[in-house]
Enzyme design. Structure first.
Site, PDB file in Angstrom:
ATOM      1  N   ASN A   9       0.879  -1.178   0.000  1.00 15.55           N
ATOM      2  CA  ASN A   9       0.000   0.000   0.000  1.00 15.55           C
ATOM      3  C   ASN A   9       0.911   1.221   0.000  1.00 15.55           C
ATOM      4  O   ASN A   9       1.434   1.600   1.045  1.00 15.55           O
ATOM      5  CB  ASN A   9      -0.892  -0.025   1.252  1.00 15.55           C
ATOM      6  CG  ASN A   9      -1.679   1.270   1.423  1.00 15.55           C
ATOM      7  OD1 ASN A   9      -1.786   2.062   0.486  1.00 15.55           O
ATOM      8  ND2 ASN A   9      -2.228   1.477   2.608  1.00 15.55           N
ATOM      9  N   LYS A  11       0.241   4.239  -0.303  1.00 18.70           N
ATOM     10  CA  LYS A  11      -0.373   5.479   0.211  1.00 18.70           C
ATOM     11  C   LYS A  11      -0.034   6.621  -0.760  1.00 18.70           C
ATOM     12  O   LYS A  11       0.073   6.379  -1.956  1.00 18.70           O
ATOM     13  CB  LYS A  11       0.100   5.742   1.635  1.00 18.70           C
ATOM     14  CG  LYS A  11      -0.074   4.510   2.529  1.00 18.70           C
ATOM     15  CD  LYS A  11       0.053   4.802   3.983  1.00 18.70           C
ATOM     16  CE  LYS A  11      -0.147   3.511   4.758  1.00 18.70           C
ATOM     17  NZ  LYS A  11      -0.226   3.698   6.189  1.00 18.70           N
ATOM     18  N   HIS A  93      -9.614   1.843   4.551  1.00 16.88           N
ATOM     19  CA  HIS A  93      -8.367   2.033   5.298  1.00 16.88           C
ATOM     20  C   HIS A  93      -8.610   3.043   6.421  1.00 16.88           C
ATOM     21  O   HIS A  93      -9.377   3.994   6.249  1.00 16.88           O
ATOM     22  CB  HIS A  93      -7.258   2.520   4.366  1.00 16.88           C
ATOM     23  CG  HIS A  93      -5.918   2.475   5.022  1.00 16.88           C
ATOM     24  ND1 HIS A  93      -5.518   3.432   5.919  1.00 16.88           N
ATOM     25  CD2 HIS A  93      -4.914   1.572   4.944  1.00 16.88           C
ATOM     26  CE1 HIS A  93      -4.308   3.111   6.364  1.00 16.88           C
ATOM     27  NE2 HIS A  93      -3.919   1.991   5.780  1.00 16.88           N
ATOM     28  N   GLU A  95      -6.998   5.432   7.453  1.00 21.69           N
ATOM     29  CA  GLU A  95      -6.721   6.836   7.100  1.00 21.69           C
ATOM     30  C   GLU A  95      -7.901   7.454   6.350  1.00 21.69           C
ATOM     31  O   GLU A  95      -8.169   8.647   6.472  1.00 21.69           O
ATOM     32  CB  GLU A  95      -5.411   6.908   6.296  1.00 21.69           C
ATOM     33  CG  GLU A  95      -4.213   6.634   7.203  1.00 21.69           C
ATOM     34  CD  GLU A  95      -3.012   5.994   6.529  1.00 21.69           C
ATOM     35  OE1 GLU A  95      -2.944   5.991   5.289  1.00 21.69           O
ATOM     36  OE2 GLU A  95      -2.137   5.480   7.267  1.00 21.69           O
ATOM     37  N   GLU A 164      -6.018  -4.205  10.535  1.00 23.88           N
ATOM     38  CA  GLU A 164      -4.966  -3.208  10.728  1.00 23.88           C
ATOM     39  C   GLU A 164      -5.256  -2.398  11.991  1.00 23.88           C
ATOM     40  O   GLU A 164      -6.018  -1.421  11.942  1.00 23.88           O
ATOM     41  CB  GLU A 164      -4.909  -2.253   9.533  1.00 23.88           C
ATOM     42  CG  GLU A 164      -4.532  -2.922   8.233  1.00 23.88           C
ATOM     43  CD  GLU A 164      -3.828  -1.967   7.285  1.00 23.88           C
ATOM     44  OE1 GLU A 164      -2.749  -2.302   6.810  1.00 23.88           O
ATOM     45  OE2 GLU A 164      -4.366  -0.872   7.035  1.00 23.88           O
ATOM     46  N   GLY A 170       2.193   2.617  10.748  1.00 25.24           N
ATOM     47  CA  GLY A 170       3.210   3.658  10.583  1.00 25.24           C
ATOM     48  C   GLY A 170       3.894   4.064  11.878  1.00 25.24           C
ATOM     49  O   GLY A 170       4.613   5.057  11.919  1.00 25.24           O
ATOM     50  N   SER A 208       2.913  -1.839  10.516  1.00 31.30           N
ATOM     51  CA  SER A 208       4.350  -1.961  10.824  1.00 31.30           C
ATOM     52  C   SER A 208       4.899  -3.358  10.561  1.00 31.30           C
ATOM     53  O   SER A 208       5.748  -3.841  11.309  1.00 31.30           O
ATOM     54  CB  SER A 208       4.632  -1.510  12.264  1.00 31.30           C
ATOM     55  OG  SER A 208       4.325  -0.129  12.415  1.00 31.30           O
TER      56      SER A 208
HETATM   57  P1  PGA Z   1       2.566   0.528   7.704  1.00 33.34           P
HETATM   58  O1  PGA Z   1       1.139   0.773   7.028  1.00 33.34           O
HETATM   59  O2  PGA Z   1       3.079  -0.796   7.189  1.00 33.34           O
HETATM   60  O3  PGA Z   1       3.417   1.686   7.251  1.00 33.34           O
HETATM   61  O4  PGA Z   1       2.350   0.505   9.175  1.00 33.34           O
HETATM   62  C1  PGA Z   1       0.245  -0.285   6.817  1.00 33.34           C
HETATM   63  C2  PGA Z   1      -1.028   0.251   6.200  1.00 33.34           C
HETATM   64  O5  PGA Z   1      -1.486   1.330   6.606  1.00 33.34           O
HETATM   65  O6  PGA Z   1      -1.620  -0.382   5.304  1.00 33.34           O
END
Ligand code: PGA
Length: 246
Positions: A9, A11, A93, A95, A164, A170, A208
């Site tokens: 992903n 982003k 997601h 976000e 998630e 992140g 992460s």
């Molecule tokens: P990350 O993000 O691996 O940077 O923690 C995962 C995601 O949001 O899909």
């Protein structure tokens, strides 16, 4: 045995200069023993399609509209994603839920719109840190998944689910394999109650995931791969995570 799936992903990252070597490295890393896909920003999807053409690598988007077409400035439809060969689209997601006020029902409607055009939705669920600390994890993820199950009805078996935990995204703070497995088992049980296909459905973990923790997460019985944010932007890390799923 469920074949594992690792999805990058990106982003809102990438550039034409940066994408080319990253995609070439992922393509050169073939063959993979798991399914591998990259979900890029809309503008770069055509570039991913060219880089991955003719192989078994897949690609997708990070969102889609609930609408089929029309006067929806700024939106991209599932039909457009299908036209560009997208196998997957991430919906819900955290976000998007947080910064764009996407509700459980809107996420479910997006999943339905995607499936209607033959694009597999990767439906994200997950609790915030405050919700985990208040002991609400199970209720939150069940509520989020239940909206999608209800809306997809007999097609529910066709989605991919991604757990998630928001506090792990992140942050470098990943869920332990046991913490993740507990939630995955709960989600699997919920799917079993809803569809005869639950045993074959993929439930990804995201938050992460790195080259050094991927293998222990993927070894859990109900973790069928990963949704990878930051580490999907570095070819060596992403490839190492794909290898860990093999
Ligand atoms: P990350 O993000 O691996 O940077 O923690 C995962 C995601 O949001 O899909």
């Amino acid at each position: 045995m469920r074949r594992k799936l690792v999805v990058g992903n990106w982003k809102m990252h990438g550039s034409r200069v940066a994408n080319e070597p990253l995609l070439a490295a992922i393509a050169q890393g073939r063959p993979y023993a798991c399914d591998v896909a990259v979900c890029a920003p809309f503008l770069y999807i055509a570039e991913v399609a060219v880089a991955f053409a003719g192989g078994d690598l897949r690609w997708g988007a990070q969102d889609c509209s609930v609408h089929e077409q029309g006067a929806y400035t700024g939106e991209v439809s599932a039909a457009m994603l299908a036209e560009f060969g997208c196998r997957y689209v991430i919906v819900g997601h955290s976000e998007r839920r947080q910064y764009h006020q996407e509700s459980d029902q809107l996420v479910a409607d997006k999943a339905k719109a995607a499936l209607a055009k033959g694009v597999t939705p990767i439906v994200c669920v997950g609790e915030s840190l405050a919700q985990r600390e208040a002991g609400q994890t199970d209720d939150v993820v069940k509520r989020q998944l239940s909206a999608v199950i209800h809306t997809l009805a007999h097609c529910a078996g066709e989605m991919v689910v991604a757990y998630e935990p928001v506090w792990a995204i992140g942050t470098g703070r990943t869920a332990t394999p046991e913490q993740a497995q507990d939630v995955h088992a709960l989600l699997r049980a919920q799917l079993h109650a809803a569809t005869p296909h639950a045993a074959q459905m993929k439930i990804l973990y995201g938050g992460s995931v790195k080259a050094d923790n991927a293998a222990s997460l993927f070894a859990q019985p109900d973790i069928d791969g990963g949704l990878i944010g930051g580490a999907s932007l570095k070819a060596n890390d992403f490839i190492a995570i794909c290898r860990a799923a093999g």
